[in-house]
Design a protein around this motif. Structure first.
Motif, PDB file in Angstrom:
ATOM      1  N   ASN A 172     -15.468  -3.201   0.801  1.00  0.00           N
ATOM      2  CA  ASN A 172     -15.276  -1.773   1.109  1.00  0.00           C
ATOM      3  C   ASN A 172     -14.154  -1.199   0.230  1.00  0.00           C
ATOM      4  N   ASN A 173     -13.140  -0.597   0.840  1.00  0.00           N
ATOM      5  CA  ASN A 173     -12.078   0.024   0.043  1.00  0.00           C
ATOM      6  C   ASN A 173     -10.963  -0.953  -0.309  1.00  0.00           C
ATOM      7  N   ARG A 174     -11.132  -2.246   0.022  1.00  0.00           N
ATOM      8  CA  ARG A 174     -10.026  -3.200  -0.127  1.00  0.00           C
ATOM      9  C   ARG A 174     -10.014  -3.845  -1.518  1.00  0.00           C
ATOM     10  N   ARG A 175      -9.755  -3.040  -2.534  1.00  0.00           N
ATOM     11  CA  ARG A 175      -9.748  -3.545  -3.915  1.00  0.00           C
ATOM     12  C   ARG A 175      -8.750  -4.699  -4.117  1.00  0.00           C
ATOM     13  N   PRO A 176      -7.520  -4.618  -3.544  1.00  0.00           N
ATOM     14  CA  PRO A 176      -6.575  -5.741  -3.731  1.00  0.00           C
ATOM     15  C   PRO A 176      -7.114  -7.072  -3.195  1.00  0.00           C
ATOM     16  N   GLU A 177      -7.852  -7.023  -2.075  1.00  0.00           N
ATOM     17  CA  GLU A 177      -8.411  -8.260  -1.504  1.00  0.00           C
ATOM     18  C   GLU A 177      -9.479  -8.848  -2.442  1.00  0.00           C
ATOM     19  N   TYR A 178     -10.319  -7.993  -2.976  1.00  0.00           N
ATOM     20  CA  TYR A 178     -11.325  -8.423  -3.977  1.00  0.00           C
ATOM     21  C   TYR A 178     -10.633  -9.068  -5.174  1.00  0.00           C
ATOM     22  N   LEU A 179      -9.547  -8.443  -5.623  1.00  0.00           N
ATOM     23  CA  LEU A 179      -8.840  -8.939  -6.806  1.00  0.00           C
ATOM     24  C   LEU A 179      -8.077 -10.237  -6.524  1.00  0.00           C
ATOM     25  N   LYS A 180      -7.870 -10.545  -5.251  1.00  0.00           N
ATOM     26  CA  LYS A 180      -7.249 -11.814  -4.893  1.00  0.00           C
ATOM     27  C   LYS A 180      -8.326 -12.901  -4.836  1.00  0.00           C
ATOM     28  N   GLU A 181      -9.430 -12.580  -4.171  1.00  0.00           N
ATOM     29  CA  GLU A 181     -10.484 -13.591  -3.972  1.00  0.00           C
ATOM     30  C   GLU A 181     -11.237 -13.948  -5.251  1.00  0.00           C
ATOM     31  N   ILE A 182     -11.309 -13.014  -6.181  1.00  0.00           N
ATOM     32  CA  ILE A 182     -12.127 -13.278  -7.369  1.00  0.00           C
ATOM     33  C   ILE A 182     -11.564 -14.435  -8.196  1.00  0.00           C
TER      34      ILE A 182
END
Ligand code: MN3
Length: 199
Positions: A172-182
């Protein structure tokens, strides 16, 4: 003319980090559209027979009537090819010269990841976070839209897509979480290979 790249893995191969639906839409729809629009932009011009890397590297010399279309769509092809080809699940960072330089430059691999995350999280709107090689030095930069480090004289080694289409269905809007998990889905062997080819 460009073709849609074939992925070396299935759309579900990166779950749970990147979900199957996002990967399928991202590759078969978004990237495919960049390929189609790039081919349309260069149709009937001398660029038809030129390597796309050369075209984007020398974007300033492209005829003004198609320069924006080539920058946006050709950049979209080049950036996404880097992105999709560097993905893989739970792959260790290879030992060697590249790792040593990364640690020397950033202090630690974790610090390098943090700086890549910050560059992507603070990019306003759509764009990319890149690890690049700039005259022998590792640097982290962010670009807007589909702008490529190639057009700035730098070699992109790692490309992180921060357009919403790359993460919104799961994060969703959680770009920082995506950038951590990737960082659990990066094939560092591919990134190291790019370093060795460009150093
Ligand atoms: Mn994308």
């Amino acid at each position: 003319m460009e073709k849609l790249i074939t992925l070396a893995y299935g759309y579900d191969a990166l779950e749970p980090v990147l979900d199957k639906e996002t990967m399928e839409i991202h590759h078969s729809k978004h990237l495919n559209t960049y390929v189609t629009n790039y081919n349309n932009a260069i149709a009937g011009t001398e660029l038809e027979n030129k390597d796309i890397i050369e075209v984007i590297t020398n974007i300033a010399t492209v005829d003004e009537s198609i320069q924006n279309a080539v920058r946006n769509n050709g950049g979209g092809v080049v950036n996404h090819n880097l992105f999709f080809e560097q993905l893989g699940l739970n792959i260790d960072f290879p030992e060697g010269e590249f790792k040593d330089l990364a640690i020397k430059t950033f202090g630690s691999l974790d610090e390098m990841y943090t700086q890549l995350q910050t560059a992507g999280a603070t990019r306003f709107g759509s764009g990319w976070s890149f690890l690049v090689l700039d005259k022998g030095e590792l640097k982290i930069i962010s670009t807007a839209n589909q702008d490529s480090p190639l057009s700035m004289g730098m070699a992109p080694l790692l490309a992180l897509d921060v357009w919403e289409h790359s993460y919104y269905l799961k994060f969703n809007n959680r770009r920082p979480e995506y950038l951590k998990e990737i960082f659990n889905a990066i094939n560092w062997n591919v990134v190291e290979k790019r370093y060795l080819e460009n150093k």
